[in-house]
Scaffold this motif. Sequence first.
Motif, mmCIF file in Angstrom:
data_model
loop_
_atom_site.group_PDB
_atom_site.id
_atom_site.type_symbol
_atom_site.label_atom_id
_atom_site.label_comp_id
_atom_site.label_asym_id
_atom_site.label_seq_id
_atom_site.Cartn_x
_atom_site.Cartn_y
_atom_site.Cartn_z
ATOM 1 N N HIS A 78 -13.869 5.740 3.057
ATOM 2 C CA HIS A 78 -14.362 6.991 3.636
ATOM 3 C C HIS A 78 -13.720 8.129 2.860
ATOM 4 O O HIS A 78 -12.860 7.907 2.013
ATOM 5 C CB HIS A 78 -14.016 7.062 5.126
ATOM 6 C CG HIS A 78 -12.549 6.977 5.378
ATOM 7 N ND1 HIS A 78 -11.851 5.808 5.340
ATOM 8 C CD2 HIS A 78 -11.634 7.944 5.635
ATOM 9 C CE1 HIS A 78 -10.580 6.036 5.590
ATOM 10 N NE2 HIS A 78 -10.416 7.322 5.764
ATOM 11 N N HIS A 92 -11.901 12.061 2.787
ATOM 12 C CA HIS A 92 -11.371 13.278 3.406
ATOM 13 C C HIS A 92 -10.392 13.929 2.459
ATOM 14 O O HIS A 92 -9.813 13.293 1.592
ATOM 15 C CB HIS A 92 -10.736 13.021 4.771
ATOM 16 C CG HIS A 92 -9.696 11.947 4.802
ATOM 17 N ND1 HIS A 92 -8.443 12.089 4.282
ATOM 18 C CD2 HIS A 92 -9.754 10.693 5.323
ATOM 19 C CE1 HIS A 92 -7.756 10.987 4.500
ATOM 20 N NE2 HIS A 92 -8.523 10.114 5.112
ATOM 21 N N HIS A 108 -11.566 7.469 -0.210
ATOM 22 C CA HIS A 108 -10.471 6.526 -0.323
ATOM 23 C C HIS A 108 -10.653 5.445 0.730
ATOM 24 O O HIS A 108 -11.472 5.567 1.623
ATOM 25 C CB HIS A 108 -9.110 7.216 -0.163
ATOM 26 C CG HIS A 108 -8.843 7.675 1.226
ATOM 27 N ND1 HIS A 108 -8.963 8.966 1.605
ATOM 28 C CD2 HIS A 108 -8.486 6.984 2.334
ATOM 29 C CE1 HIS A 108 -8.672 9.068 2.892
ATOM 30 N NE2 HIS A 108 -8.386 7.886 3.368
ATOM 31 N N HIS A 113 -8.380 2.526 3.237
ATOM 32 C CA HIS A 113 -7.046 2.190 3.729
ATOM 33 C C HIS A 113 -6.807 0.690 3.600
ATOM 34 O O HIS A 113 -6.173 0.087 4.442
ATOM 35 C CB HIS A 113 -6.888 2.613 5.193
ATOM 36 C CG HIS A 113 -6.881 4.100 5.386
ATOM 37 N ND1 HIS A 113 -5.729 4.812 5.573
ATOM 38 C CD2 HIS A 113 -7.876 5.005 5.402
ATOM 39 C CE1 HIS A 113 -6.030 6.095 5.722
ATOM 40 N NE2 HIS A 113 -7.319 6.241 5.621
ATOM 41 N N HIS A 127 -7.556 7.828 13.200
ATOM 42 C CA HIS A 127 -7.436 7.410 11.806
ATOM 43 C C HIS A 127 -6.507 6.199 11.732
ATOM 44 O O HIS A 127 -5.563 6.113 12.515
ATOM 45 C CB HIS A 127 -6.856 8.557 10.967
ATOM 46 C CG HIS A 127 -7.478 8.645 9.624
ATOM 47 N ND1 HIS A 127 -8.714 9.180 9.405
ATOM 48 C CD2 HIS A 127 -7.047 8.231 8.422
ATOM 49 C CE1 HIS A 127 -9.008 9.092 8.127
ATOM 50 N NE2 HIS A 127 -8.009 8.512 7.499
HETATM 51 ZN ZN LIG Z 1 -8.364 7.923 5.578
#
Ligand SMILES: [Zn+2]
Length: 301
Positions: free
Chosen positions: A125, A127, A133, A135, A205
């Motif tokens: 995703h 931001h 990027h 995770h 998040h």
């Molecule tokens: Zn993120």
Amino acid sequence: MKLVRGLLSAAWLALISGFSCEALADLEDGKLKVFVSNYPLAYFAERIGGHRVAVSLPVPAGEDPAFWRPDPEAISRMQKADLIALNGADYEKWLNRVSLPRLKQVDTSAGFKAAYIRIENAVTHSHGPGGEHSHDGIAFTTWLDLAQAGKQAEALALGVIRKRPELKAVFLENLSGLQADLKVLDDELLKLGEAKKNQPLLGSHPVYQYLARRYGLNLKSVHWEPNEMPPAAEWVALDETLIRHPARTMIWEAQPSPEIAARLKEKGVSSAVLDPCAQRPEQGDFLSVMQANIANLESTP
Ligand SMILES: [Zn+2]
């Protein structure tokens, strides 16, 4: 004598040419130059080293250090540092693309490597200025488990002591003061976790893995940003999640926009800020931000 003269002329040069205090500090010396890759480590280094260290966090304000990439200037400054304190746990994704002296590095989380949390099925995703990027890999917000934060502070202190062994006693005393403060936070969070046991919670998040594990929080995370209205599909998915996981609170890295908060509220979900504090706060410090986080979490329904 030569050194004293060098110092004096450096100070004089700074005076006549209007150098900033920071430039003067660089010229002076005697201070151990410590580079850190996020604010928690900066705070630990400042507490442990006091006036004997010059701490540099090279990430510009407003940028998330986890997705920052050093430019050539930052790399050359790091190469000249005495110590480079790293978070580890995959935090410094730029590390294997730059050449830094091994002996100057201290990976502050390496001591609890076996306790790293692996993220499965991460989605990509976007931001922030870093763009898209994901995770995937290892969860890196290690310090939100305050017991782990204490271990990172200790690893950092050992790194500083290695460079200035003559000041060992001072650094160890400062470390123990810091660890006592971190333990107060840890104890409060353990108590809070006990009170909220089994209560479903949402995370905006995927950055709260260690927090949830240490404090026994029943947390499920989405991939939302505080200032970007999630698309329709995300709201549909949230409704489905809420059936199985009837959370009444979503924790956020920063205050969500009023529109997002209001729409969540319609679903019976309140918003609470739990700032990981990866970047230097505009007000207060690591301890006061964590205290505010605890107060925010305490006041959730
Ligand atoms: Zn993120």
